[in-house]
Design an enzyme around this catalytic site. Structure first.
Site, mmCIF file in Angstrom:
data_model
loop_
_atom_site.group_PDB
_atom_site.id
_atom_site.type_symbol
_atom_site.label_atom_id
_atom_site.label_comp_id
_atom_site.label_asym_id
_atom_site.label_seq_id
_atom_site.Cartn_x
_atom_site.Cartn_y
_atom_site.Cartn_z
ATOM 1 N N LYS A 158 33.064 -21.365 97.850
ATOM 2 C CA LYS A 158 34.358 -21.810 98.363
ATOM 3 C C LYS A 158 35.424 -20.906 97.746
ATOM 4 O O LYS A 158 35.877 -21.116 96.632
ATOM 5 C CB LYS A 158 34.614 -23.274 98.003
ATOM 6 C CG LYS A 158 35.544 -24.024 98.986
ATOM 7 C CD LYS A 158 36.945 -23.444 99.135
ATOM 8 C CE LYS A 158 37.826 -23.834 97.969
ATOM 9 N NZ LYS A 158 39.243 -23.319 98.162
ATOM 10 N N GLY A 211 39.883 -21.329 87.600
ATOM 11 C CA GLY A 211 41.185 -21.753 88.099
ATOM 12 C C GLY A 211 42.009 -22.380 86.987
ATOM 13 O O GLY A 211 41.829 -22.065 85.803
ATOM 14 N N SER A 212 42.881 -23.296 87.352
ATOM 15 C CA SER A 212 43.810 -23.880 86.388
ATOM 16 C C SER A 212 43.125 -24.936 85.529
ATOM 17 O O SER A 212 42.109 -25.536 85.911
ATOM 18 C CB SER A 212 44.988 -24.526 87.117
ATOM 19 O OG SER A 212 44.572 -25.697 87.805
ATOM 20 N N GLY A 216 40.449 -27.814 86.618
ATOM 21 C CA GLY A 216 39.182 -27.844 85.887
ATOM 22 C C GLY A 216 38.853 -29.232 85.371
ATOM 23 O O GLY A 216 37.683 -29.663 85.399
ATOM 24 N N GLU A 233 36.110 -21.763 83.810
ATOM 25 C CA GLU A 233 36.899 -20.668 83.251
ATOM 26 C C GLU A 233 38.348 -20.949 83.647
ATOM 27 O O GLU A 233 38.716 -20.807 84.819
ATOM 28 C CB GLU A 233 36.428 -19.316 83.797
ATOM 29 C CG GLU A 233 37.228 -18.133 83.299
ATOM 30 C CD GLU A 233 37.250 -18.043 81.790
ATOM 31 O OE1 GLU A 233 38.348 -17.815 81.236
ATOM 32 O OE2 GLU A 233 36.194 -18.211 81.153
ATOM 33 N N CYS A 267 44.256 -14.491 83.948
ATOM 34 C CA CYS A 267 44.107 -15.414 82.822
ATOM 35 C C CYS A 267 44.194 -14.697 81.489
ATOM 36 O O CYS A 267 44.433 -15.332 80.460
ATOM 37 C CB CYS A 267 42.818 -16.200 82.946
ATOM 38 S SG CYS A 267 41.351 -15.186 83.116
ATOM 39 N N GLU A 365 51.086 -21.621 80.489
ATOM 40 C CA GLU A 365 50.695 -20.475 81.304
ATOM 41 C C GLU A 365 51.664 -20.317 82.471
ATOM 42 O O GLU A 365 51.862 -21.247 83.263
ATOM 43 C CB GLU A 365 49.274 -20.644 81.825
ATOM 44 C CG GLU A 365 48.750 -19.402 82.532
ATOM 45 C CD GLU A 365 47.282 -19.514 82.895
ATOM 46 O OE1 GLU A 365 46.570 -18.506 82.764
ATOM 47 O OE2 GLU A 365 46.850 -20.607 83.308
#
Length: 481
Positions: A158, A211-212, A216, A233, A267, A365
């Protein structure tokens, strides 16, 4: 097929690059069923042959590198050099994981009993649900799919809704390399629809997600009821430390590359620079001058240094942090505003000065071309500031003192540390990942990636011709003298 569609938009111009199916839960069901059926044969394909297919895939990526690079500059917005680097990383990873087809090492170890053999082997898990982001739209699918495939798993991918065209080309090249039908399947669309259905699907025992942090956590909760293997991650708030003995020119080069490369949308971006006061003024002046020289524009133009942000929401988020930084009392030194004529999502490279470690711009972030300078008086204060965030992905120190360098390697609480380099530049044969809230302990790349996609099986072969009971039948051994 899904009845609804969505468009892929070029972030530099707003041009529509194509329409794609907005996959539903029913589409995910079909993709998973295909992957589950294909697994029964794919797991039996000898691992060296699976590796040969990945080698052919790497060769196809090499042959199509220019095409994929150009497409990435348009669909994702990276400048040419970085887009080419993204593709090269996928090439490198595919070659590396192709080689694992002739390794996939287990262990043999002596038994405590006579006439008994013991070994451990890696076994594939089944269908892998891979959810990938838009910022590395060729490299990250390679990080996830190539180790999954060489281990004998099948995949439902996806990809991010911002880069579906690149995902389709990636999978087309896998098929051209010889990956059989059903082994890799794609569902497009949005996380709350296709992504959530994939995470919750009972026939998908492994989820790998980049992703974020917030997403997550949602993935982990959704997968918990079925005790799925989950690899995460997530975010980063990476710091470059510049000590009083540093090569300031080299440090500025490293900061510019790490903070503004990929328009800060990675990241590992250096969104904090922790600077000893002895060199603070010199570094600040040189960094602001370097940031002001950067040229914004479409990624496909040779003279462009910094491309657009991915979409309007990203532009609005980055600017909101500019306002937060000013409200917190940090000094805006340059940038801090949108740029361009309105056709693309451009934001000027932004540098804040006189920031404090606890400010939001130094803790959260941003995922854009913004960095904050934090003055300190000592190495110990610098390390404490670097470690004061919830994330722990990448870190860097510029120093000529070997003792400081080794203390930094030991004391910085990150999964990756660079000495006299920026916070980006990982290579595929070392583990990639972070500590604290950057992930859940797993790693991508290198042999560590195999742990996400395999389970260990321990095998005991007794050829004594009688029943031997470990921990019981060996009790009469004489004690060592």
């Amino acid at each position: 097929m899904a009845a609804e569609t969505f468009d892929s938009i070029a972030p530099a111009t707003g041009e529509v690059l194509g329409s794609f199916p907005r996959s539903s839960a029913a589409d995910v069901d079909r993709a998973v069923a295909a992957a589950k059926a294909a697994f029964e044969d794919w797991r039996l394909v000898p691992a060296p042959e699976r590796g040969n297919i990945l080698f052919r895939f790497a060769e196809l990526l090499r042959a199509h590198k220019e095409e994929l690079t150009d497409l990435m500059t348009r669909e994702m917005g990276k400048v040419k050099a970085e887009a080419g680097g993204d593709v090269q990383e996928a090439i490198d990873m595919s070659y590396y994981m192709g080689g694992e087809g002739r390794r996939l090492f287990g262990q043999t170890t002596p038994s405590e009993l006579r006439d008994k053999f013991m070994m451990s082997v890696r076994m594939p898990v089944g269908v892998v649900g891979a959810i990938t982001p838009w910022n590395f739209p060729i490299a990250i699918p390679a990080w996830k799919l190539t180790p999954a495939l060489v281990c004998g798993n099948t995949v439902v991918l996806k990809p991010a809704e911002d880069t579906p065209l690149l995902a389709d080309r990636f999978v087309q090249l896998l098929a051209a390399a010889g990956v059989p039908d059903g082994v890799v399947n794609v569902v497009h669309g949005y996380g709350e629809e296709a992504g959530d259905a994939l995470v919750r699907h009972p026939d998908v025992p492994v989820i790998t997600f980049t992703g974020s942090r917030e997403t997550g956590i949602a993935v982990t909760k959704a997968a918990a009821d079925l005790l799925k293997h989950v690899h995460l991650e997530l975010g980063g708030k990476n710091a470059i430390i510049v000590m009083d003995d540093a090569d300031v020119e080299l440090a500025v080069d490293g900061i510019v590359w790490s903070a503004f490369g990929t328009t800060g949308q990675r990241c590992t971006a250096a969104s904090r620079v922790i600077v000893h006061r002895a060199v603070y003024d010199d570094l600040q002046a040189k960094l602001v001058a370097a940031a002001d020289r950067l040229r914004l524009g479409p990624g496909w133009e040779d003279e462009t240094d910094v491309g657009p942000l991915i979409n309007r929401a990203a532009l609005d988020k980055v600017h909101s942090y500019t306002e937060i930084g000013k409200d917190e009392g940090a000094k805006l030194l340059t940038g801090g505003e949108a740029a361009g004529n309105g056709d693309g999502f451009y934001y000027r490279p932004t540098v804040f000065g006189d920031a404090e470690p606890g400010m939001r711009i130094a803790q959260e972030e941003i995922f854009g071309p913004t960095t904050a300078l934090i003055p300190v008086d000592s190495f110990e204060e610098a390390v404490a500031a670097a470690n004061s965030v919830r994330y722990g992905l990448s870190s860097s120190i510029f120093t000529r003192d070997v003792n400081r360098a080794f203390r930094a390697m030991r004391d910085l609480q990150t999964g990756i540390t660079y000495i006299n380099a920026g916070t980006t530049g990982a290579e595929v044969h070392l583990p990639f990942g972070g500590t604290k809230e950057t992930g859940n302990g797993h790693r991508e790349a290198g042999q560590a990636a195999l742990d996400v996609f395999t389970e260990w099986k321990s095998i005991y072969v007794d050829y004594s011709g009688k029943l031997q009971r470990a921990q019981i039948d060996n009790q009469e051994r004489p004690a060592p003298r």
